[in-house]
Scaffold this active site. Structure first.
Site, short mmCIF file in Angstrom:
data_model
loop_
_atom_site.label_atom_id
_atom_site.label_comp_id
_atom_site.label_asym_id
_atom_site.label_seq_id
_atom_site.Cartn_x
_atom_site.Cartn_y
_atom_site.Cartn_z
N TRP A 3 0.85 -1.20 0.00
CA TRP A 3 0.00 0.00 0.00
C TRP A 3 0.89 1.25 0.00
CZ3 TRP A 3 -0.57 4.31 3.06
CH2 TRP A 3 -1.72 5.09 2.83
N HIS A 4 2.04 1.16 0.65
CA HIS A 4 2.93 2.32 0.74
C HIS A 4 3.70 2.59 -0.53
CE1 HIS A 4 2.13 1.67 5.02
NE2 HIS A 4 2.42 2.95 5.17
N GLY A 5 3.68 1.67 -1.46
CA GLY A 5 4.37 1.91 -2.71
C GLY A 5 4.51 0.63 -3.48
#
Lengths: 474, 393
Positions: free
Chosen positions: A321-323
């Site tokens: 989700w963060h990248g």
């Protein structure tokens, strides 16, 4: 548009406040909706259509699900939820992960499928999760379907939390969307919170970021062991003050417009275990994954094997989700494994440790994770790790190291102090003492504090040295 | 009591601050050129639907807001002051040195890299060619370190900037590979040593990245000695202070109240008169531009600031001892402007090429103009960062 910009502070926000408070109550959601679209579209107007599309999809799905539920058509309703999730996740997948996936495929299969080069629509990960929470909540009966498209649009696009969270679930603000009471005291609380958040972002995070940039920007051979640790400390401070500063600004802005968003950070660097850290860091994301992934996967109710799978799934998802990158995936997995370890193996011993030892150990692990998080390339991350432990033949210190320490000593000390509840306690104490000694002036103290913060932040923004937006990958 | 009174001042301060600066910035007249930053400021962009939709309006508008923000320079000063208060040794890459010296801070990653590699290669090629064509005794190169390299005892506590002599040494090695150790050493003017020997004198400006006229004179002495010429003694010049209000480029990065520098002209008591032509103009210009002293960029006093091509010719024929028939070409950046007035006294003509603004072929120019001497003269940080220096190739 970002909050920490002259454009936001001296154009957008004043105009928005005037229009909002000049509008009659029933039009205020409309003002918020249109204003938020402008906010969102400022840099990339084409993506407004994406947001409108996303809003419409979830609005219609929500209505449909609610109607099906009323008629008792549970299977149909389930299909509708699935359809909404598929559309939302496809958008996210297309814009955020297609490049990464094709690159990975090309790497594995030796194919040369052209890699799509899409600019990631800012905040897409935040609002996709928000709109998904809406249809799921409606399906579960945790929220009523929103009949008013404008109110719904205002929820999806609401500029305070649009681009960097917190992830506000629909049920959290459903009531306030319909009726809320703005008043001067709430507004002042919001303004104060906003100013504090702005100060965290501009005065602390950006300055700490400059230290980190210097360490990771110099040739790997010029670094020293001490410098690498200093850089990592600075990075950890940057990401905390940046992210929590944004959340503070979001919460503050929300209050100015009469909304109460959930808190997103509670002094995560004082946590004494990884489990506790994640209860204090980006709380709204953790809640989201717990509510919509972990528990539906079975959580702790279906036996230990199932729980292990659920936990690892959640953390791999949290990672990416963060990248879209292997480093983020590994970063998530790293925390998943640590959490499992705490749950099953060493958690019980940890509780017997003295507080300082437990906090140090937990934070060492957290900061170790930041090495992965900060480096897009795994090779660079691993090199950094090895340098931290002197494995690349680095000297312990150098003349430049000393200078860098001298240059950042006060800043990092202030940052460390700022990670704890101490500044807030100190401020309350000052206010109490002022009230006892000079009650007439004490009322001016918060205003004076805000004035100082605004002046210093404006000075920094005009100088416009270093003011990055860290969440373009989220 | 407090519950009732604290929020009104908060709201007043918050809304007042945002509203006031929003209004002032809308109402204040726009500024086109910034003297202090030496660049054109972004003005309010014209609105059009196309520019809005492709995002360019948004970008330009944000630049406009920052460039035209009311009391811009004052704000930058407040920011600098705040960071100094935190004990920072440098702010925006500017050291706050002792004796009120502002010096630029350079680290390895600022200077070393592809641009430097290309420039070194190009300079070595030109110098090797000139050494063989014009003669080893007629070819010189001079890389002048910036203040932080020379005024080491004036640096702030613990400062340890990049050692700029590494760049000079690399050039020396590259020349040695082409011409042999001895010849290569002969081409290099030991600028750093000469300046370091005079580091107690005001050889650099306190607020600008250039050397002063005195610094340039020390550089000239070193060059003359290296080139086998007798430098004119200082007593032969009348030193005239032409400005005491110079706040240079480094000052502009920090913008806090600071004592101004003085600008001096070293005028020969009796010397040859020169006619100067800038950029191939028919009508002569002035060797010293007194008009520049009225503005911000006062270093442009020397040689009229930046020109692609400058030619200074002696008004009367030179006697044999004063370099009759000799014409020198300086391939240079602005460091040369303060030194050229000293150098020209030894030549019939002095030519200067600034590769930032000149695109012709240097070798062809040397041959067409009957150039007999070459001096490549750059400030080291500028040489490391200036892509156009690679045109020497």
């Amino acid at each position: 548009m970002v909050f920490s910009s002259l454009l936001f502070l001296f154009r957008y926000l004043p105009v928005m406040l005037i229009l909002y408070y000049a509008a009659p109550r029933r039009l205020r959601n409309g003002v918020l909706f249109l204003g938020s679209l402008l906010f969102y579209g400022w840099g990339e107007p084409v993506y407004i259509s994406l947001m409108l599309f996303s809003s419409l999809v979830d609005y219609t799905h929500g209505l449909a699900i609610s109607r099906m539920q009323q008629r008792g058509e549970r299977n149909k309703a389930r299909l509708a939820v699935a359809s909404s999730a598929v559309i939302n996740l496809s958008l996210l997948g297309f814009f955020k992960y297609s490049g990464f996936l094709t690159e990975t495929l090309n790497g594995w299969l030796g194919t040369s499928i052209p890699v799509p080069e899409l600019a990631l629509p800012i905040g897409i990960s935040f609002y996709t999760f928000q709109t998904m929470s809406y249809t799921i909540d409606v399906y579960r009966g945790d929220a009523k379907a929103q009949k008013n498209l404008v109110d719904f649009g205002a929820y999806v696009s609401m500029f305070p939390q649009l681009i960097a969270g917190p992830i506000v679930r629909y049920q959290d603000i459903a009531a306030e969307l319909g009726s809320r009471r703005e008043n001067p005291e709430e507004f002042a609380l919001g303004a104060g919170r906003f100013a504090v958040g702005l100060g965290k972002k501009v005065l602390l995070a950006n300055a700490a970021g400059a230290v980190w940039e210097e360490v990771c920007g110099m040739g790997a051979a010029d670094r020293t062991v001490a410098m690498v640790w200093l850089g990592l400390l600075a990075y950890g401070m940057q990401i905390y003050f940046d992210f929590s500063g944004y959340s503070d600004m979001a919460v503050g802005l929300g209050r100015m417009f009469g909304f109460h968003f959930p808190e997103n950070f509670r002094y995560p660097y004082t946590a004494r275990s990884i489990t506790e850290f994640w209860r204090r860091w980006h709380i709204s994301l953790g809640t989201w994954f717990k509510e919509y992934v972990y528990i539906p996967l079975g959580g702790s109710r279906k036996g230990p094997a199932r729980q292990v799978v659920s936990i690892l799934t959640v953390w791999i998802l949290t990672g990416i989700w963060h990248g879209a990158g292997w480093n983020f995936l590994l970063w998530g997995l790293y925390f998943g494994l640590l959490l499992l370890g705490e749950k099953c193996v060493w958690g019980k011993y940890l509780q017997t440790w003295p507080r300082w030892a437990a906090v140090s150990a937990a934070q060492l692990l957290v900061f170790g994770g930041w090495v992965l998080f900060a480096h897009d390339s795994l090779a660079d991350g691993l090199l950094y790790f090895r340098q931290m432990f002197g494995m690349e033949g680095l000297a312990f210190g150098s003349a430049r190291t000393l200078y860098l320490i001298r240059d950042s000593l006060v800043l990092l000390a202030v940052c460390l102090f700022g990670c704890t509840p101490l500044p807030a306690a100190l401020w309350r104490r000052i206010c109490r003492r002022a009230e006892a000694q000079a009650p007439r002036l004490a009322g001016l103290l918060p205003a004076a504090g805000i004035a100082v913060l605004l002046v210093l932040c404006t000075a920094d923004l005009v100088d416009a040295g270093y003011n990055p937006f860290l969440y373009f990958r989220f | 009591m407090r519950q009732n009174t604290w929020h009104a001042p908060v709201n007043g301060v918050f809304l007042g601050f945002l509203g006031a600066f929003a209004l002032i910035s809308l109402w204040k007249p726009q500024q086109g050129f910034s003297q202090s930053e030496n660049r054109y400021l972004q003005t309010r962009p014209e609105f059009s639907w196309e520019s809005l939709l492709d995002g360019s309006f948004g970008t330009a508008y944000e630049a406009y807001l920052s460039d035209q923000f009311p009391f811009r320079e004052g704000w930058i000063g407040v920011g600098t002051g705040f960071r100094r208060l935190q004990g920072a040794g440098d702010v925006n890459g500017v050291y706050f040195g002792k004796d009120r010296y502002l010096m630029e801070r350079f680290e390895r990653e600022d200077l070393e890299g592809e641009v430097l590699d290309r420039n070194l290669e190009a300079a070595a090629q030109l110098l090797a060619w000139a050494g063989e064509t014009l003669g080893m005794d007629r070819t010189r190169v001079m890389l002048v370190p910036s203040a932080a390299q020379v005024l080491k005892d004036r640096l702030p506590f613990l400062a340890a900037p990049y050692d700029q002599s590494r760049i000079t040494k690399r050039l020396g090695q590259m020349l040695a590979e082409r011409l042999g150790q001895e010849a290569a050493a002969g081409l290099m003017v030991p600028a750093e040593e000469a300046l370091t020997a005079h580091s107690r004198e005001p050889i650099y400006y306190r607020t600008d990245h250039h050397w002063t006229a005195l610094g340039a004179y020390r550089g000239y002495e070193a060059w003359a000695e290296s080139a086998g010429l007798a430098a004119w003694p200082r007593e032969d010049f009348t030193v005239k202070t032409v400005s005491d209000s110079f706040l240079g480029t480094i000052y502009s990065k920090v913008n806090i109240p600071w004592p101004a520098d003085t600008i001096q002209a070293y005028l020969p008591a009796e010397g040859p008169a020169y006619t100067v032509y800038y950029d191939g103009a028919e009508t002569p210009g002035e060797l010293y531009n007194y008009g520049a002293l009225e503005g911000k960029d006062q270093y442009s006093f020397y040689m009229d600031g930046n020109h692609g091509l400058t030619r200074a010719a002696r008004k009367e024929a030179a006697p044999e001892s004063e370099g009759a028939g000799r014409r020198i070409l300086l391939v240079k950046d602005s460091y040369a402007h303060a030194m050229a007035p000293f150098v020209m006294n030894h030549f019939e003509e002095l030519h200067m090429i600034d590769l930032r603004y000149y695109n012709g072929d240097i070798r062809a120019y040397i041959q067409e103009q009957g150039i007999t001497d070459l001096l490549v003269l750059y400030g080291i940080p500028q040489f490391a960062a200036e892509r156009t220096a690679a045109k020497m190739r």
